[in-house]
Motif scaffolding. Structure first.
Motif, mmCIF file in Angstrom:
data_model
loop_
_atom_site.group_PDB
_atom_site.id
_atom_site.type_symbol
_atom_site.label_atom_id
_atom_site.label_comp_id
_atom_site.label_asym_id
_atom_site.label_seq_id
_atom_site.Cartn_x
_atom_site.Cartn_y
_atom_site.Cartn_z
ATOM 1 N N GLY A 22 0.770 -1.228 0.000
ATOM 2 C CA GLY A 22 0.000 0.000 0.000
ATOM 3 C C GLY A 22 0.802 1.278 0.000
ATOM 4 N N GLN A 23 2.127 1.191 -0.079
ATOM 5 C CA GLN A 23 2.946 2.389 -0.161
ATOM 6 C C GLN A 23 3.861 2.306 -1.376
ATOM 7 O OE1 GLN A 23 6.077 2.639 2.962
ATOM 8 N NE2 GLN A 23 5.207 0.732 3.734
ATOM 9 N N PRO A 24 4.246 3.447 -1.947
ATOM 10 C CA PRO A 24 5.128 3.428 -3.115
ATOM 11 C C PRO A 24 6.486 2.833 -2.769
ATOM 12 C CG PRO A 24 4.103 5.582 -2.835
ATOM 13 C CD PRO A 24 3.825 4.815 -1.583
ATOM 14 N N VAL A 25 7.148 2.259 -3.771
ATOM 15 C CA VAL A 25 8.510 1.763 -3.614
ATOM 16 C C VAL A 25 9.456 2.944 -3.805
ATOM 17 C CG1 VAL A 25 10.236 0.132 -4.445
ATOM 18 C CG2 VAL A 25 7.812 -0.466 -4.537
ATOM 19 N N LYS A 26 10.405 3.105 -2.865
ATOM 20 C CA LYS A 26 11.312 4.242 -2.910
ATOM 21 C C LYS A 26 12.756 3.750 -2.868
ATOM 22 C CE LYS A 26 11.907 8.783 -0.724
ATOM 23 N NZ LYS A 26 11.413 9.653 0.372
ATOM 24 N N ARG B 197 9.724 -4.736 -10.628
ATOM 25 C CA ARG B 197 8.822 -5.604 -11.380
ATOM 26 C C ARG B 197 8.424 -6.819 -10.548
ATOM 27 N NH1 ARG B 197 8.251 -6.043 -16.897
ATOM 28 N NH2 ARG B 197 10.166 -4.843 -17.243
ATOM 29 N N ALA B 198 7.176 -7.226 -10.684
ATOM 30 C CA ALA B 198 6.703 -8.487 -10.122
ATOM 31 C C ALA B 198 6.895 -9.572 -11.172
ATOM 32 C CB ALA B 198 5.233 -8.377 -9.725
ATOM 33 N N PRO B 199 6.981 -10.849 -10.780
ATOM 34 C CA PRO B 199 7.221 -11.928 -11.756
ATOM 35 C C PRO B 199 6.204 -11.958 -12.881
ATOM 36 C CG PRO B 199 7.478 -12.744 -9.523
ATOM 37 C CD PRO B 199 6.933 -11.363 -9.403
ATOM 38 N N GLU B 200 4.941 -11.695 -12.561
ATOM 39 C CA GLU B 200 3.890 -11.686 -13.578
ATOM 40 C C GLU B 200 3.216 -10.323 -13.554
ATOM 41 O OE1 GLU B 200 1.240 -14.885 -12.883
ATOM 42 O OE2 GLU B 200 2.774 -16.436 -13.052
ATOM 43 N N GLY B 201 3.672 -9.445 -14.394
ATOM 44 C CA GLY B 201 3.095 -8.104 -14.409
ATOM 45 C C GLY B 201 4.056 -7.101 -15.001
ATOM 46 N N ASP B 202 3.517 -5.945 -15.348
ATOM 47 C CA ASP B 202 4.331 -4.875 -15.899
ATOM 48 C C ASP B 202 5.172 -4.236 -14.804
ATOM 49 O OD1 ASP B 202 3.149 -5.273 -18.373
ATOM 50 O OD2 ASP B 202 1.539 -3.835 -17.967
ATOM 51 N N ALA B 203 6.278 -3.622 -15.211
ATOM 52 C CA ALA B 203 7.108 -2.892 -14.253
ATOM 53 C C ALA B 203 6.336 -1.681 -13.742
ATOM 54 C CB ALA B 203 8.402 -2.457 -14.925
ATOM 55 N N LEU B 204 6.581 -1.335 -12.480
ATOM 56 C CA LEU B 204 5.975 -0.135 -11.930
ATOM 57 C C LEU B 204 6.607 1.092 -12.566
ATOM 58 C CD1 LEU B 204 5.845 -0.953 -8.092
ATOM 59 C CD2 LEU B 204 4.016 -1.189 -9.776
ATOM 60 N N ASN C 268 17.236 15.911 -7.948
ATOM 61 C CA ASN C 268 18.678 15.733 -7.802
ATOM 62 C C ASN C 268 19.177 14.372 -8.280
ATOM 63 O OD1 ASN C 268 17.838 13.972 -5.822
ATOM 64 N ND2 ASN C 268 18.632 15.175 -4.094
ATOM 65 N N GLY C 269 18.259 13.539 -8.794
ATOM 66 C CA GLY C 269 18.650 12.249 -9.348
ATOM 67 C C GLY C 269 19.009 11.192 -8.333
ATOM 68 N N ARG C 270 18.775 11.447 -7.071
ATOM 69 C CA ARG C 270 19.192 10.496 -6.036
ATOM 70 C C ARG C 270 18.072 9.554 -5.593
ATOM 71 N NH1 ARG C 270 21.537 13.447 -1.121
ATOM 72 N NH2 ARG C 270 21.488 11.275 -0.387
ATOM 73 N N THR C 271 16.824 9.925 -5.890
ATOM 74 C CA THR C 271 15.700 9.124 -5.394
ATOM 75 C C THR C 271 14.714 8.831 -6.517
ATOM 76 O OG1 THR C 271 15.890 10.100 -3.188
ATOM 77 C CG2 THR C 271 13.809 9.019 -3.715
ATOM 78 N N TRP C 272 14.293 7.585 -6.576
ATOM 79 C CA TRP C 272 13.243 7.155 -7.516
ATOM 80 C C TRP C 272 12.064 6.651 -6.703
ATOM 81 C CZ3 TRP C 272 10.490 2.706 -8.310
ATOM 82 C CH2 TRP C 272 9.812 2.545 -9.534
ATOM 83 N N THR C 273 10.840 7.104 -7.047
ATOM 84 C CA THR C 273 9.633 6.704 -6.330
ATOM 85 C C THR C 273 8.603 6.178 -7.319
ATOM 86 O OG1 THR C 273 10.036 8.447 -4.692
ATOM 87 C CG2 THR C 273 7.849 7.435 -4.709
ATOM 88 N N SER C 274 8.043 5.021 -7.043
ATOM 89 C CA SER C 274 7.041 4.448 -7.949
ATOM 90 C C SER C 274 5.759 5.263 -7.913
ATOM 91 C CB SER C 274 6.745 2.988 -7.573
ATOM 92 O OG SER C 274 6.151 2.890 -6.293
ATOM 93 N N ASP C 275 5.060 5.288 -9.043
ATOM 94 C CA ASP C 275 3.793 6.016 -9.126
ATOM 95 C C ASP C 275 2.687 5.293 -8.366
ATOM 96 O OD1 ASP C 275 4.860 8.020 -10.796
ATOM 97 O OD2 ASP C 275 4.576 6.737 -12.559
ATOM 98 N N ARG C 276 2.773 3.972 -8.339
ATOM 99 C CA ARG C 276 1.723 3.177 -7.716
ATOM 100 C C ARG C 276 2.254 2.468 -6.478
ATOM 101 N NH1 ARG C 276 -1.565 -0.444 -11.817
ATOM 102 N NH2 ARG C 276 -2.613 -0.781 -9.812
#
Length: 407
Positions: free
Chosen positions: A74-78, A92-99, A106-114
């Motif tokens: 229930g929280q974004p992947v950071k 990515r999950a084994p069966e599914g599209d990548a988040l 600053n290019g140091r952090t990536w946060t998933s939309d979902r």
């Protein structure tokens, strides 16, 4: 929650990136320097090379906010890099599209939309701007309770101009705003519309999307319900999948039912297709018909109708032809040859709109699910409620928009 960490080895542009195993739960980027010289090395050079090789590699750490085999869903992947810049992150999950996700300025952090979905194993792959790479894995805890839904209309169908997009939930939805944000409606002509929350006739939570005015014929409609990983709230449970449906709007057809004149007319593109006598519900009590706009929910054909199922005792038990359902409470348009003496004269049915076999059969052939039945007249017991079938058209546009959880 503590962060998961791995080591990533960063190489010079001339060396292959080195992927390191998981070390103490941390993801680490390591830098390896390599000589690229065609000349022979002296003993001194060789010794200094050994010392350089034996020296610990400079490292930069990344962390993932979710870790282990029981991570909170229930929280974004950071994914965060302590120094330098991330070039790419794939979750990515084994069966599914990548988040999908977004990088910080600053290019140091990536946060998933979902958010991460419950009961799902994820693999994280990160690369930095200098060629380093790393992997991390985590699995979210399974949902203790799952919420499901029923969509209308059906996928790849053609429906009438009054058909709403309707979502009925198995369990209560307390976090309506989060759920509504995940429901995306797109149309081929940018139709204006709004979601509205209501109580279905079954007692369950429901949300409908209706346009401001009747749909334009030919409009193509798509719903993308990106619900996987959303918690519907206490007693509701998690959604564990996404949903999608598409449909097309058919011809502009309206059925006009005049309770006072005891007549029914079908109009297509403003022109009369048929006009026939009928007899509706007996006024003055529970047998009266509803007024307002009712939307044709289903063409059910020949069915058994029993009065006790709609709270009218043992008044009737009949096989009825050309049955067209208008409400969940049991109001239909159908063939009623036993009531022929009252067609065009008086309303003497148990609530339905009855016609001759021939007229009901022809109407049944012409109409489409989603066509509006606009019912007018004094001989009614009230207006069709929004949850009793598709009664949203009996609410003003301002009133309907106010039912959205995002207003």
């Amino acid at each position: 929650m503590s962060s998961a960490r791995r080591r990533i080895r960063r190489t010079s542009p001339l060396a292959r990136p080195v992927r390191l195993p998981l070390i103490a739960g941390a993801a680490v980027l390591g830098l390896s320097l390599t000589a690229c010289n065609g000349a022979s090395a002296s003993n001194s050079d060789t010794d200094s090379g050994k010392r350089a090789a034996e020296a610990p590699a400079r490292t930069t750490r990344i962390s993932v906010n979710l870790q282990g085999s029981d991570a909170a869903a229930g929280q974004p992947v950071k994914v965060t890099l302590e120094a330098g810049k991330l070039k790419s992150v794939t979750v990515r999950a084994p069966e599914g599209d990548a988040l999908t996700g977004r990088m910080s300025a600053n290019g140091r952090t990536w946060t998933s939309d979902r958010p991460a979905a419950p009961g799902t194993a994820y693999r994280v792959e990160a690369r930095d701007a200098e060629g380093g790479s790393a992997e991390a894995r985590f699995t979210t805890a399974a949902a203790a309770k799952v919420n499901k839904l029923t969509l209308a209309p059906g996928k790849n169908t053609t429906v009438g101009i009054a058909q709403p997009l309707s979502v009925v939930f198995d369990n209560p939805v307390k976090d309506r705003a989060s759920v509504e944000k995940a429901l995306k409606v797109t149309t081929s002509n940018n139709t204006e519309g709004s979601w509205g929350w209501l109580r279905d006739y079954s007692g369950r939570d429901r949300v409908d999307w209706r346009p401001k005015e009747y749909w334009k014929p030919g409009t193509k409609v798509t719903l993308d319900a990106a619900l996987n990983g959303i918690d519907s709230g206490p007693s509701g449970g998690w959604f564990v999948r996404d949903y999608r449906t598409t449909f097309t709007i058919g011809a502009h057809q309206v059925v006009e039912v005049d309770l006072d004149r005891h007549r029914l007319a079908l109009k297509r593109d403003g022109k009369s297709v048929m006009s026939v006598p009928m007899s509706a519900g007996t006024p003055g009590g529970e047998k009266a018909s509803w007024r307002g706009t009712a939307v044709l929910m289903a063409k059910e054909g020949t069915i058994n109708m029993r009065s006790e199922t709609v709270g009218l005792g043992d008044a009737y038990d009949k096989m009825v032809d050309s049955s067209m359902r208008l409400t969940w409470s049991g109001m239909y348009a159908h063939a009623a040859p036993w009531n022929a003496a009252y067609f065009g004269v008086a309303n003497r049915s148990s609530g339905c709109v009855g016609m001759s076999d021939a007229d009901a059969g022809e109407l049944y052939r012409q109409v489409r699910v989603g066509d509006p039945f606009e019912i007018t007249g004094a001989d009614a017991k009230g207006t069709v409620a929004e949850g009793n079938g598709y009664g949203a058209w009996n609410v003003s546009w301002a009133g309907w928009r106010a039912k959205s959880a995002l207003r």
